[in-house]
Scaffold this motif. Structure first.
Motif, short mmCIF file in Angstrom:
data_model
loop_
_atom_site.label_atom_id
_atom_site.label_comp_id
_atom_site.label_asym_id
_atom_site.label_seq_id
_atom_site.Cartn_x
_atom_site.Cartn_y
_atom_site.Cartn_z
N TRP A 28 0.82 -1.28 0.15
CA TRP A 28 0.19 -0.11 -0.15
C TRP A 28 1.18 1.24 -0.05
CZ3 TRP A 28 -5.24 0.98 -0.14
CH2 TRP A 28 -5.80 2.08 0.22
N TYR A 29 1.86 1.04 0.80
CA TYR A 29 2.88 2.24 0.72
C TYR A 29 3.98 2.46 -0.33
CZ TYR A 29 1.68 4.28 5.20
OH TYR A 29 1.18 4.92 6.54
N GLY A 30 3.62 1.47 -1.44
CA GLY A 30 4.76 1.47 -2.45
C GLY A 30 4.94 2.79 -3.26
N ASN A 31 3.84 3.14 -3.49
CA ASN A 31 3.99 4.78 -4.35
C ASN A 31 4.44 5.64 -3.29
OD1 ASN A 31 2.67 3.95 -6.49
ND2 ASN A 31 0.60 4.26 -6.03
N GLN A 32 4.37 5.97 -2.02
CA GLN A 32 5.14 6.80 -1.35
C GLN A 32 6.62 6.36 -1.09
OE1 GLN A 32 2.93 7.80 2.47
NE2 GLN A 32 4.48 9.28 2.92
N LEU A 33 6.82 4.99 -0.99
CA LEU A 33 8.16 4.84 -0.75
C LEU A 33 8.89 5.28 -1.94
CD1 LEU A 33 7.73 1.28 1.00
CD2 LEU A 33 8.90 3.38 2.13
N ALA A 34 8.47 4.89 -3.25
CA ALA A 34 8.86 5.18 -4.43
C ALA A 34 9.40 6.56 -4.63
CB ALA A 34 8.10 4.52 -5.63
N TRP A 43 17.85 7.33 3.93
CA TRP A 43 17.86 6.76 5.45
C TRP A 43 16.18 7.08 6.03
CZ3 TRP A 43 16.49 10.59 9.30
CH2 TRP A 43 16.67 12.01 8.88
N LEU A 44 15.42 8.15 4.99
CA LEU A 44 14.20 8.38 5.71
C LEU A 44 13.28 7.29 5.34
CD1 LEU A 44 13.86 12.18 4.72
CD2 LEU A 44 13.92 11.20 7.02
N THR A 153 8.73 12.98 14.76
CA THR A 153 9.70 14.35 14.61
C THR A 153 10.01 14.30 13.11
OG1 THR A 153 10.15 14.12 16.88
CG2 THR A 153 11.73 15.44 15.21
N VAL A 154 10.41 12.94 12.88
CA VAL A 154 10.94 12.69 11.31
C VAL A 154 10.31 13.04 10.24
CG1 VAL A 154 12.10 11.21 9.69
CG2 VAL A 154 12.87 11.34 11.96
N ASP A 155 8.94 12.49 10.47
CA ASP A 155 7.96 12.46 9.78
C ASP A 155 7.48 13.91 9.26
OD1 ASP A 155 7.50 9.80 9.21
OD2 ASP A 155 5.49 9.63 10.45
N TYR A 156 7.23 14.79 10.27
CA TYR A 156 6.75 16.11 10.14
C TYR A 156 7.84 17.26 10.10
CZ TYR A 156 2.24 14.04 10.79
OH TYR A 156 1.08 13.40 10.90
#
Length: 206
Positions: A28-34, A43-44, A153-156
């Motif tokens: 499901w996260y494939g597009n966002q990971l790409a 590293w993110l 924290t990393v996310d935002y």
């Protein structure tokens, strides 16, 4: 009830649900990971798929219930994984449902996939709270809290938070505040739902 939940057949049934669900979550996260791989430092990437990683922690925690480690190091690793499983499963289970509902409330579409996600993520939070009392994770909940706060924290800070419904794209600050508060609430819920191993041992010896 406790005896039923600890039955090996029930744990295997949960694994049969959680393992495919975890795999599907990463897909499901494939597009966002790409997208992240193409536009952000590598590293993110581990910070992107929040819900499937929470599901992965819980899956590992169930496996460690079936096959508990015997060494001191193994027991410590088990405790950390269980703490991460409970805190993150509760947090992202509630978070996903809340975001879908908020997006729909502001006029966004809610289709069958969203309902599927709400049901599955509700299950994530419920199963984590049900099994927390069988885990030896209480002392490691602060570690799980710190990790989850770091993830927030990393996310935002770097903009790699889970993609939001279009209707919430102008509410990122509110979502950020909700996310950090939910982490604190989830860690508190994990603490309350878990049991003190020392007390369990004392009762067993009585």
């Amino acid at each position: 009830m406790d005896k039923l939940l600890k039955h090996r057949a029930i744990i295997w049934l949960l694994l049969a649900v959680n393992i495919p669900g975890t795999i599907y979550g990463y897909i499901w996260y494939g597009n966002q990971l790409a997208y992240t791989a193409a536009h952000y430092p590598g590293w993110l990437l581990p910070f992107v798929p929040d819900s499937p990683t929470a599901s992965l922690f819980f899956t590992l925690a169930l496996i460690l219930m079936l096959y508990p480690p015997k060494t001191v190091t193994g027991v410590s690793v088990r405790a950390v994984i269980e703490a991460l499983a409970v805190v993150t499963s509760v947090k992202y289970g509630i978070w996903a449902v809340s975001i879908i509902v908020a997006g729909g409330y502001q006029g966004g579409p809610v289709d069958w996939r969203d309902w599927m996600l709400m049901i599955s993520h509700t299950g994530m939070a419920v199963e984590a709270l049900l099994y927390a009392r069988f885990f030896i994770c209480r002392k490691m909940i602060p570690v799980a809290l710190l990790w989850t706060l770091l993830n927030d924290t990393v996310d935002y800070s770097f903009g790699v938070y889970p993609w939001l419904p279009a209707t919430l794209e102008d509410d990122v600050l509110q979502v950020q505040i909700f996310t950090f508060l939910l982490t604190l609430v989830s860690a508190s819920a994990a603490w309350l739902a878990s049991r003190d191993v020392r007390l369990l041992r004392q009762r067993a010896e009585q």
